[in-house]
Every structure is written in structure tokens, then in C-alpha cells.
Enzyme design. Structure first.
Site, PDB file in Angstrom:
ATOM      1  N   TRP A 103       0.828  -1.213   0.000  1.00 52.71           N
ATOM      2  CA  TRP A 103       0.000   0.000   0.000  1.00 52.71           C
ATOM      3  C   TRP A 103       0.858   1.257   0.000  1.00 52.71           C
ATOM      4  CZ3 TRP A 103      -4.517  -0.658  -1.812  1.00 52.71           C
ATOM      5  CH2 TRP A 103      -5.120  -1.926  -1.685  1.00 52.71           C
ATOM      6  N   ASP A 170      -0.774   6.978   6.560  1.00 55.73           N
ATOM      7  CA  ASP A 170      -1.865   6.045   6.275  1.00 55.73           C
ATOM      8  C   ASP A 170      -1.990   5.100   7.474  1.00 55.73           C
ATOM      9  OD1 ASP A 170      -3.581   4.078   5.424  1.00 55.73           O
ATOM     10  OD2 ASP A 170      -2.504   3.622   3.569  1.00 55.73           O
ATOM     11  N   LYS A 194     -11.235  -1.613   8.737  1.00 60.88           N
ATOM     12  CA  LYS A 194     -10.510  -2.491   9.642  1.00 60.88           C
ATOM     13  C   LYS A 194     -11.015  -2.228  11.073  1.00 60.88           C
ATOM     14  CE  LYS A 194      -7.268  -2.620   6.109  1.00 60.88           C
ATOM     15  NZ  LYS A 194      -7.332  -3.826   5.291  1.00 60.88           N
TER      16      LYS A 194
END
Lengths: 357, 357
Positions: A103, A170, A194
């Protein structure tokens, strides 16, 4: 209903009471006679939801009154990969990125579309199994970007640098899971799916005075200032996902906040990593000092045990344990809402495998 | 539960059975023992949902096998205002827009950030109360953009031009409500939250061979080709909103498809507009020939009746009837899922007001 022990990496487990409250609201929201799916986002009841969610996010992070704004946007972390350079990278500027996983690399790829983007450290060569620590953030960068937790590889930044330039992070896969000095960051973002809510909404926490510096003409939907001015209602928000995120934030708050979550998460991770290290059939894949509290990655030392192990954990009611194809093996995601009892079920299966083979 | 007659402009009414099915899935999705909110978007069951939703969208529009792809994206129509010029406007090109309302104007504003954008006709001067019909689409434009239905002003395009250039249409507020030759368009987009599902997902139907012509470097999240290549899973989709949209599309299909919806919508609109025209207390605000089947806008001729009328419709269990501030008065949104019985309740209130004053 036969509930599973859900170790999925995301979308992932949320508190059971949040599922019940969300289902109730789909039938009747706040006793209004309307479903949460059919109420106007401009209705008094939903505006109150949005405001509570924004305020509670800042409150849980200890950022109330510190010049930050919380926004609930659409598009996932991948949309922020684009919004961040638009809002933070100057026309002739440059950005500094830490490359710690799939990511992080995706964020880097999108920043490169905009301008000069330096990778100041990377663990790519060792399949991202550790967090680089020996790097210097260039003082002439417009911002520094890092990824706090790497879901796929099971690594997590245990500390954050003192950055000479605005720091952007992030936190999609570990937000609200541990105490951090959130005021070190100029922008924090997290896809909800999440620790915070269902897929379809992204929390962005941004320091207002860090904006407006680039000289770029920013399309409205990408402009954090526009979203702040419109109180996160620049356009129709993802109503149900925001509401369910609020239910999860309330649960978090009522259960002791981030500090209590961190204690629970430490206990769960200790239980599982101790078994991974003790059990001769298994090996962890991430560097020990960088092991994630959220996602534990591990492999069988002898793949001959695969069929048995897979059969055993499935029979124990476990789901979502298969590792990402980039690492293989297994990945146990243990987000805030996962009870330690579910981790114990997994550990028991690992112990039984050791005995029965 | 005391269900309301929900005339809200959006997010808006969906079929009652969709609310029940969606609530069930929040507790247990497909008998999996998992909530729809905690399943992986890569799970077999959710991939099947996405594929069915994509295929059924094309099928309902008669576009199967015609070179189109259906995508379920995030960000609402406002995000497509940005994606469209990125994907369709050449570096030295220009775009032609029809200015028929607030949302058309917002699309124009974003296109102007990218390049030369011509407004080829506008009804702004008369507060958008009609649809301009006397215009020529420049043959050297990269694309022509129009808005099929103007929620705020209660107008609707009854026919579409034969465009010499790719035609792009925002159908957010009337998609799946009437039969149209959808193959005239190169791109159709619609925020789900009127006729199709909850807020948080956007349907984009795009002709594949219209893409890749601009020479622009397109950020991944904005690139329709990327989303097509990844089968609408470039990043985590808005799982629950996609699932609920599929439930609504199934309902639509099982209830006769677009043709049957159009008949019902015609009957509802006729019932209400007849009363607006007959009842001496009310006047419609949109040009008669351009009246929307979805959103009927009307005012009281004497504002002295306001208090009584507002009290009466609220007591009748009606909600969401207040007009947008740009027009004032009232707006009755009658999307696919609204039963004619609810429109009759409103008409009865209007008749009672005429008698009681």
C-alpha cells in the site's frame, strides 16, 4: 446464527453490538419510521450523526482544540493517495515516502504522477518483512508520507520520526488500536474497514493550517478545504457507513478508549506470537521487533501439514486466516473488535496440530 | 414501526423488502455466520454479488453484449464530474455542456478546471425551470455532457439529441425509471441514492472503446480503464452499498424491469400533476412539457396556507416534502420504490386543504 471467529484482514470484524444496532437502523433509524438508508443526509438526525462522529474521532485521538478537522470521505485510502499530493505537493515541489509495503508502494505510484517523489527508505528487497529505521527526511520536501501498519506483511511502525516537514500517515489498518502522539501528524487517513466501520468511508484528520500551500488548482472533490468548509457534506456522504462508524467509535469510547484497546491488543498479540515462537511447526515471517499487533503473519515449517491445519481451523469456526499471496502461509488479523477468546481458539488449534501432526 | 410516506429527494425511499433483506445481511450474510459488514470483498460470495450487480445493470438497460462495462465506484456523482474530463477531455481539447440545473453547473465548474468548456445552452436565467432544446453540439468537442433529470428544479429531458460526439449523461435522479435508448450514450453515471440503493456507491456504465483517447496521464483511482481491468475491485468497494443496490436491482427486475417502472412512474406523476393543475391553491414551478416524473416541484399560491398545509401533510405521515431552498415551496420525489398509495395520500391532503383552507 453460528458466528465465526473472523480473522479477515479487511473488511473485518466489528463489535457484535454494532451489527445489531446497524441492522436495527436499517429497519428504523432513531424511531423515525424511516430506514437509515432512506433518510436525507441533511436531516437533523443525520447531521447530528456526522457531527458526533467527527468530534468523537478527534476526542479519542486527543486532538480536540488542536487545530485539526475530522472528515468522513469516500473512495478509500486509494483516493487519499491522490488527494494528498494534490493538497500537499507544490507545483515545483517534492515529496518523501517511506516504502514499507504494497500500500505504501501504491501511494508512491500515485504521488509520482504529480511530481518529484523520493523513496527515502524501502524494505522491498526483503519482501517488506521489516520497517526501515535508518533514514533522513529531506528538509526541503513538501511532506513525508508513511504507513503505520502493513496489513499484508504483518509489520508495524513502533515509533514515528520527528519530521522536519509535514508528516502524513496512512493508518488504515491500525487506527484507534494504540496510543500515539497524533499531534505529530499534519494528516492522518484511514479506510474505515478495519478498526472503524464498514467499507465505503475514509476518516481523514487534517491540521487546517497545513492546507492551501501548494499553488495548485485543486478539483473541488479532492480539496480538503472544501470538505472542511462544508462540514464533511460537500456532497452526499456514505450515510450508512458513517453511521456504523459512529456506532463503532461509541463502542470504543464506552470500552475505555484507545488506551484500553491497546491493552487488549497487546494481550491478544502476545498470546498468538508466543505460540508462533514456541510451536516448532510454525515460524513468523516479520522481523520480531516490527511485528504488527493487528496482523500476525506466519507459515508452516513443513507444508505437509497444510491440509490438516486448514481442516482443523475451519472446523473450529475460524475464517479469513489464509495469508495474502505476496507472503503465503497465514495471516491472523486481530483488530479491536476481536475478543481474546477467538485468538485462544486459534492457539488451541495450533497446539492440537503439534500433537496430532 | 410506523412507516412514513417518504418523498425525500435523496437519499430516498427504497423497497421495503430491500430494507428487510439488507438488515438480515447485516446480521448474517448468505448464512455464512458473518455480517455483510465484515466479509472480505474478495470472498466468493461478495465477488458473486459484484458480478451479478454489474451484469444485471447492463441487462436492465439492454446493453449486454454492446461493448459496455458497468462499474460500482465511490464518491458520488461529484467524483464523476472530475473523472469524466480526466478520461474524455484531450490535452488541447474542449467539452460541451448543457446547463440545466445546480448539478449540471457543478459538473461544468469541475470541467473548467481541466480545459476549455463550452456551455452550449442554459436555462439559468429563468431559474432552470425548463430544458433548453434549441442548441447545436459542436462537432469538434471531445464530448457532450447533459443531466437527464434535475432533482432540485423538477425538470427532465424527455428526449436526447443525436450527438456527433461522445455523449455523457448524469442520470443520478432518474436511472432505471423510464425506457431510454441507452446505447446513444458513451458514459452514463448515477449516484445510487435515488432509484438504485443507499448513498455511498455510484453506477458508471461506460463504452469501452470510448476510453484511452485523451493523451492524459490519469491517476489510477480516476481511470475507468483501471476499474474495468480490476472488475470494479481496483480498491475495496463500498460492500454494503453495492449489495443493497443489487437487492434493489433484483426487485426492479422481478417487478417487470424498466418498462413496468415507467408505467408506474407515469401513473404516479399523472395523479400528482393533475391535482397540482386542478387545485386552485397550487401551481407547478417547472415548464409543463419538461416536468419530471421523479420530482414534482410546486408552490402554494397564497403562502398564508403554509402553516396549515405543513401541519396536514406531516400529520398524514408524509416526510421530505419541503422544497429545495433554490426553488422554495414543495418537492414531491416519487422514485421507483414509492407506491402510488403514498402519492394518493398527498393528493388527498391537497384536496382537504382546498376544502378546509
Amino acid at each position: 446464527m453460528n458466528k465465526k471467529h473472523n480473522f479477515s484482514a479487511g473488511p473485518s470484524i466489528l463489535p457484535q453490538e454494532v451489527f445489531r444496532q446497524a441492522a436495527d437502523a436499517v429497519l428504523d433509524f432513531n424511531g423515525s419510521g424511516l430506514s437509515i438508508l432512506e433518510v436525507s443526509h441533511r436531516s437533523k438526525d443525520f447531521v447530528a450523526v456526522m457531527e458526533e462522529a467527527r468530534a468523537l474521532s478527534l476526542d479519542l485521538m486527543g486532538l480536540t482544540g488542536q487545530g485539526y478537522q475530522a472528515l468522513f470521505l469516500q473512495g478509500g485510502a486509494s483516493m487519499e493517495f491522490l488527494r494528498i499530493p494534490y493538497n500537499f505537493m507544490g507545483m515545483q515541489g517534492k515529496a518523501a515516502y517511506l516504502d514499507t509495503g504494497t500500500w505504501a508502494a501504491a501511494a508512491i505510484k500515485e504521488a509520482k504522477v504529480f511530481g518529484h517523489t523520493e523513496i527515502i527508505a524501502s524494505s522491498k528487497e526483503s519482501n517488506y518483512n521489516f520497517i526501515p529505521k535508518d533514514y533522513t527526511i529531506p528538509a526541503d520536501a513538501d511532506y513525508f508520507h508513511c504507513t503505520s501498519n502493513n496489513t499484508i506483511f504483518g509489520t508495524q511502525m513502533k515509533s514515528f520520526p520527528d519530521s522536519p516537514v509535514p508528516m502524513v500517515c496512512d493508518m488504515s489498518s491500525d487506527i484507534f488500536s494504540r496510543q500515539i502522539d497524533f499531534s505529530k501528524f499534519d494528516l492522518i487517513y484511514a479506510g474505515a474497514q478495519k478498526n472503524m466501520g464498514p467499507a465505503g468511508v475514509t476518516l481523514v484528520v487534517v491540521k487546517e493550517d497545513a492546507l492551501g500551500e501548494t499553488g495548485r488548482k485543486i478539483p473541488s472533490i479532492l480539496d480538503y478545504k472544501q470538505h472542511i468548509d462544508k462540514e464533511s457534506m460537500y456532497n452526499t456522504p456514505s450515510v450508512f457507513a458513517v453511521y456504523t462508524s459512529l456506532l463503532t467509535l461509541r463502542w470504543l469510547n464506552e470500552n475505555g478508549g484507545i488506551g484500553a484497546m491497546e491493552q487488549r491488543n497487546n494481550a491478544k498479540a502476545e498470546l498468538l506470537y508466543n505460540e508462533i515462537d514456541r510451536n516448532p511447526l510454525f515460524t513468523g515471517t516479520a522481523a520480531t521487533e516490527d511485528r504488527s499487533l493487528m496482523n500476525a503473519t506466519f507459515v508452516l515449517n513443513d507444508i505437509a501439514h497444510t491440509e490438516n491445519f486448514d481442516k482443523m481451523w475451519k472446523e473450529a469456526g475460524i475464517s479469513g486466516l489464509t495469508g495474502h499471496r505476496s507472503v503465503g502461509g497465514y495471516r491472523a488479523s486481530m483488530y479491536n473488535a476481536m475478543p481474546i477468546e477467538s485468538v485462544q481458539v486459534l492457539v488451541d488449534v495450533m497446539k492440537r496440530l503439534e500433537i496430532t501432526g
